[in-house]
Design a protein around this motif. Structure first.
Motif, PDB file in Angstrom:
ATOM      1  N   ASP A 299       0.845  -1.184   0.000  1.00 15.79           N
ATOM      2  CA  ASP A 299       0.000   0.000   0.000  1.00 15.79           C
ATOM      3  C   ASP A 299       0.887   1.243   0.000  1.00 15.79           C
ATOM      4  N   THR A 300       0.465   2.271  -0.738  1.00 18.00           N
ATOM      5  CA  THR A 300       1.200   3.530  -0.788  1.00 18.00           C
ATOM      6  C   THR A 300       0.480   4.591   0.043  1.00 18.00           C
ATOM      7  N   HIS A 301       1.164   5.682   0.302  1.00 20.27           N
ATOM      8  CA  HIS A 301       0.549   6.786   1.028  1.00 20.27           C
ATOM      9  C   HIS A 301      -0.432   7.568   0.155  1.00 20.27           C
ATOM     10  N   PHE A 302      -0.445   7.297  -1.161  1.00 23.86           N
ATOM     11  CA  PHE A 302      -1.340   8.030  -2.055  1.00 23.86           C
ATOM     12  C   PHE A 302      -2.505   7.175  -2.552  1.00 23.86           C
ATOM     13  N   GLY A 303      -2.789   6.060  -1.857  1.00 27.61           N
ATOM     14  CA  GLY A 303      -4.020   5.318  -2.106  1.00 27.61           C
ATOM     15  C   GLY A 303      -4.010   4.262  -3.184  1.00 27.61           C
ATOM     16  N   THR A 304      -2.843   3.733  -3.516  1.00 25.51           N
ATOM     17  CA  THR A 304      -2.765   2.627  -4.469  1.00 25.51           C
ATOM     18  C   THR A 304      -1.901   1.525  -3.862  1.00 25.51           C
ATOM     19  N   ARG A 305      -1.714   0.462  -4.624  1.00 29.86           N
ATOM     20  CA  ARG A 305      -0.747  -0.577  -4.247  1.00 29.86           C
ATOM     21  C   ARG A 305       0.307  -0.615  -5.341  1.00 29.86           C
ATOM     22  N   MET A 306       1.587  -0.687  -4.936  1.00 30.37           N
ATOM     23  CA  MET A 306       2.690  -0.656  -5.898  1.00 30.37           C
ATOM     24  C   MET A 306       3.604  -1.860  -5.709  1.00 30.37           C
ATOM     25  N   MET A 307       4.112  -2.339  -6.843  1.00 26.45           N
ATOM     26  CA  MET A 307       5.104  -3.420  -6.883  1.00 26.45           C
ATOM     27  C   MET A 307       6.235  -2.928  -7.777  1.00 26.45           C
ATOM     28  N   THR A 308       7.458  -3.338  -7.494  1.00 23.39           N
ATOM     29  CA  THR A 308       8.593  -2.997  -8.351  1.00 23.39           C
ATOM     30  C   THR A 308       9.211  -4.286  -8.875  1.00 23.39           C
ATOM     31  N   VAL A 309       9.466  -4.294 -10.189  1.00 27.14           N
ATOM     32  CA  VAL A 309      10.134  -5.430 -10.829  1.00 27.14           C
ATOM     33  C   VAL A 309      11.338  -4.898 -11.594  1.00 27.14           C
ATOM     34  N   ARG A 310      12.286  -5.797 -11.880  1.00 24.80           N
ATOM     35  CA  ARG A 310      13.505  -5.415 -12.608  1.00 24.80           C
ATOM     36  C   ARG A 310      13.516  -6.151 -13.941  1.00 24.80           C
ATOM     37  N   ASP A 311      13.796  -5.401 -15.026  1.00 26.82           N
ATOM     38  CA  ASP A 311      13.865  -6.038 -16.336  1.00 26.82           C
ATOM     39  C   ASP A 311      15.258  -6.626 -16.555  1.00 26.82           C
ATOM     40  N   PRO A 312      15.466  -7.377 -17.650  1.00 26.66           N
ATOM     41  CA  PRO A 312      16.757  -8.034 -17.863  1.00 26.66           C
ATOM     42  C   PRO A 312      17.945  -7.086 -17.969  1.00 26.66           C
ATOM     43  N   ASP A 313      17.701  -5.805 -18.270  1.00 29.86           N
ATOM     44  CA  ASP A 313      18.789  -4.833 -18.369  1.00 29.86           C
ATOM     45  C   ASP A 313      19.001  -4.045 -17.087  1.00 29.86           C
ATOM     46  N   GLY A 314      18.274  -4.418 -16.032  1.00 25.04           N
ATOM     47  CA  GLY A 314      18.469  -3.794 -14.733  1.00 25.04           C
ATOM     48  C   GLY A 314      17.572  -2.614 -14.434  1.00 25.04           C
ATOM     49  N   ARG A 315      16.703  -2.215 -15.389  1.00 24.14           N
ATOM     50  CA  ARG A 315      15.792  -1.094 -15.133  1.00 24.14           C
ATOM     51  C   ARG A 315      14.681  -1.527 -14.195  1.00 24.14           C
ATOM     52  N   LEU A 316      14.257  -0.589 -13.339  1.00 24.02           N
ATOM     53  CA  LEU A 316      13.144  -0.863 -12.433  1.00 24.02           C
ATOM     54  C   LEU A 316      11.843  -0.372 -13.051  1.00 24.02           C
ATOM     55  N   TRP A 317      10.789  -1.176 -12.890  1.00 23.45           N
ATOM     56  CA  TRP A 317       9.458  -0.846 -13.389  1.00 23.45           C
ATOM     57  C   TRP A 317       8.487  -0.892 -12.217  1.00 23.45           C
ATOM     58  N   ALA A 318       7.599   0.088 -12.170  1.00 24.95           N
ATOM     59  CA  ALA A 318       6.562   0.128 -11.137  1.00 24.95           C
ATOM     60  C   ALA A 318       5.265  -0.410 -11.709  1.00 24.95           C
ATOM     61  N   LEU A 319       4.611  -1.287 -10.957  1.00 19.39           N
ATOM     62  CA  LEU A 319       3.281  -1.784 -11.302  1.00 19.39           C
ATOM     63  C   LEU A 319       2.333  -1.210 -10.254  1.00 19.39           C
ATOM     64  N   GLN A 320       1.225  -0.629 -10.702  1.00 22.80           N
ATOM     65  CA  GLN A 320       0.296   0.030  -9.790  1.00 22.80           C
ATOM     66  C   GLN A 320      -1.101  -0.555  -9.939  1.00 22.80           C
ATOM     67  N   ALA A 321      -1.732  -0.812  -8.807  1.00 20.98           N
ATOM     68  CA  ALA A 321      -3.094  -1.343  -8.776  1.00 20.98           C
ATOM     69  C   ALA A 321      -3.920  -0.539  -7.772  1.00 20.98           C
ATOM     70  N   PRO A 322      -5.223  -0.468  -7.996  1.00 14.73           N
ATOM     71  CA  PRO A 322      -6.057   0.209  -6.991  1.00 14.73           C
ATOM     72  C   PRO A 322      -6.141  -0.599  -5.719  1.00 14.73           C
ATOM     73  N   VAL A 323      -6.421   0.085  -4.623  1.00 10.80           N
ATOM     74  CA  VAL A 323      -6.657  -0.600  -3.355  1.00 10.80           C
ATOM     75  C   VAL A 323      -8.101  -1.063  -3.354  1.00 10.80           C
ATOM     76  N   LYS A 324      -8.310  -2.324  -3.017  1.00 10.00           N
ATOM     77  CA  LYS A 324      -9.685  -2.841  -2.950  1.00 10.00           C
ATOM     78  C   LYS A 324     -10.399  -2.254  -1.769  1.00 10.00           C
ATOM     79  N   GLN A 325     -11.625  -1.859  -1.975  1.00  7.06           N
ATOM     80  CA  GLN A 325     -12.438  -1.296  -0.900  1.00  7.06           C
ATOM     81  C   GLN A 325     -13.178  -2.387  -0.150  1.00  7.06           C
TER      82      GLN A 325
END
Length: 114
Positions: free
Chosen positions: A88-114
């Motif tokens: 959970d984030t402080h701005f009301g979503t859920r975030m995950m971070t993944v790393r691609d094969p070249d080392g870049r970070l990607w954020a995945l964002q989903a809504p928080v279930k009510q």
């Protein structure tokens, strides 16, 4: 379940006011501004651009945020390196971070279930 495309662009800047005016000059409209030199802009139905001011001695970055419809139903594909699981984030979503094969970070964002 997979991602659903680009949700937003997260951008850091050393000058929130100048960055916001730059994007407004490109046709983006301010959706909201925070009280700590950041805010979100959008151009029509395009992904939002969230801009946050950081101190001058810190290097700025840009990150694409990919949309996930349901964090609880998201299953990471085999070989996908999860750096941080959904939180959970402080701005009301859920975030995950993944790393691609070249080392870049990607954020995945989903809504928080009510």
């Amino acid at each position: 379940m997979s991602t659903r495309g680009i949700e937003a662009v997260f951008m850091e800047t050393h000058n929130w006011g100048k960055a916001a005016k730059f994007f407004q000059g490109l046709g983006y409209e301010l959706e909201f501004e925070t009280d700590h030199n950041s805010g979100q802009l959008r151009n029509g139905d395009s992904p939002s651009v969230f801009i946050a001011e950081v101190p001058a001695d810190r290097e700025t970055s840009v990150q694409l945020v990919l949309q996930v419809e349901d964090a609880d139903a998201f299953v990471a594909a085999e070989g996908l390196e999860v750096v941080t699981p959904f939180e959970d984030t402080h701005f009301g979503t859920r975030m995950m971070t993944v790393r691609d094969p070249d080392g870049r970070l990607w954020a995945l964002q989903a809504p928080v279930k009510q």
